[in-house]
Design an enzyme around this catalytic site. Structure first.
Site, PDB file in Angstrom:
ATOM      1  N   ASP A   8       1.508  -1.290   0.277  1.00  0.00           N
ATOM      2  CA  ASP A   8       0.366   0.043  -0.013  1.00  0.00           C
ATOM      3  C   ASP A   8       0.990   1.122  -0.387  1.00  0.00           C
ATOM      4  OD1 ASP A   8      -2.370  -2.386   0.258  1.00  0.00           O
ATOM      5  OD2 ASP A   8      -2.699  -0.951   1.985  1.00  0.00           O
ATOM      6  N   ASP A 129     -15.028  -2.908  -1.330  1.00  0.00           N
ATOM      7  CA  ASP A 129     -14.706  -2.318  -0.158  1.00  0.00           C
ATOM      8  C   ASP A 129     -15.989  -2.400   1.108  1.00  0.00           C
ATOM      9  OD1 ASP A 129     -12.490  -2.439  -1.306  1.00  0.00           O
ATOM     10  OD2 ASP A 129     -12.248  -0.118  -1.291  1.00  0.00           O
TER      11      ASP A 129
END
Length: 238
Positions: A8, A129
């Site tokens: 990330d 998500d």
């Protein structure tokens, strides 16, 4: 089941967030390309990259770090975060990203997902998500009334390569993945489902694999913290 080590990217560094909160970022490597090489050296088949700044900005922000990772590695990489138009999709695929992940636009502009999946077969995934079964967008900052299963069903015939399903409340929390919800989603769609969020041990990976319906799993913090040994995990899943 394929294990995807996660990198990330925030401000050019490899970080992990706690439950998607940008102000709760832990920097694990200031050299994302070196981190990617380490994952490749351990034997991974894929890399999972996220441009966190890009997810909030709505356009690529950590492009230099992504390009450095592509230059340093030879395994395929999938990338999400700030990819919201055809030009950006095409740009990343041209630069060597193997698969783009479309999240926010899957809710706001599903026609783009269909267009991209048709134009680039096998190279477009949908990122779903969710908190408590409802989809969140824009770097998880905005919650919608769209249910996970409904969004997945909308792309059933679109030619999408995969769905990356993240349970936000589990992400970075080292509390284990939501195996039941992920397996339910996988059974509800013919699109391969990749689990993300909370994978923190070899037992978690085995539990996901043993459902028999989950195609992959993404792990980040557990690999950085040492709770999960990548080479050992890959060997156990082989």
């Amino acid at each position: 089941m394929i294990l995807y080590p996660a990198i990330d990217l925030k401000d050019g560094q490899a970080v992990r967030l706690l439950r998607g909160e940008m102000d709760k970022a832990t920097v694990f490597n200031t050299d994302p390309a070196a981190q990617a090489r380490a994952f490749q050296d351990a034997g991974c088949q894929w890399l999972h990259l996220v441009d966190l700044n890009g997810a909030f900005a709505g356009q690529p922000v950590n492009g230099a770090a992504v390009e450095a990772i592509l230059a340093a590695t030879s395994v395929p990489a999938q990338l999400g975060g700030g990819i919201r138009d055809m030009a950006t999709i095409e740009g990343w695929l041209t630069k060597g990203i193997a698969r783009v992940i479309l999240g926010t636009v899957a809710v706001e502009n599903p026609a783009l997902v269909r267009q991209a999946a048709a134009a680039f077969p096998g190279q477009v995934a949908v990122g779903i998500d969710a908190r408590k079964g409802r989809v969140a967008t824009k770097g998880w900052a905005e919650e919608t009334d769209v249910m996970v299963t409904d969004l997945a069903a909308a792309f059933e015939d679109a030619g999408v390569a995969a769905i990356i399903y993240t349970d936000i409340d589990r992400d970075g929390a080292m509390g284990g993945p939501n195996v039941a919800a992920t397996a339910d989603l996988a059974r509800a769609t013919s699109i391969p489902v990749i689990a993300s969020g909370g994978v923190s041990s070899l037992a978690d990976l085995v539990a996901l694999r043993d459902t028999g319906v989950i195609a992959g799993a993404i792990s980040g913090r557990a690999l950085y913290d040492g709770a999960l040994d990548l080479a050992e995990a890959l060997n156990a899943l082989a």
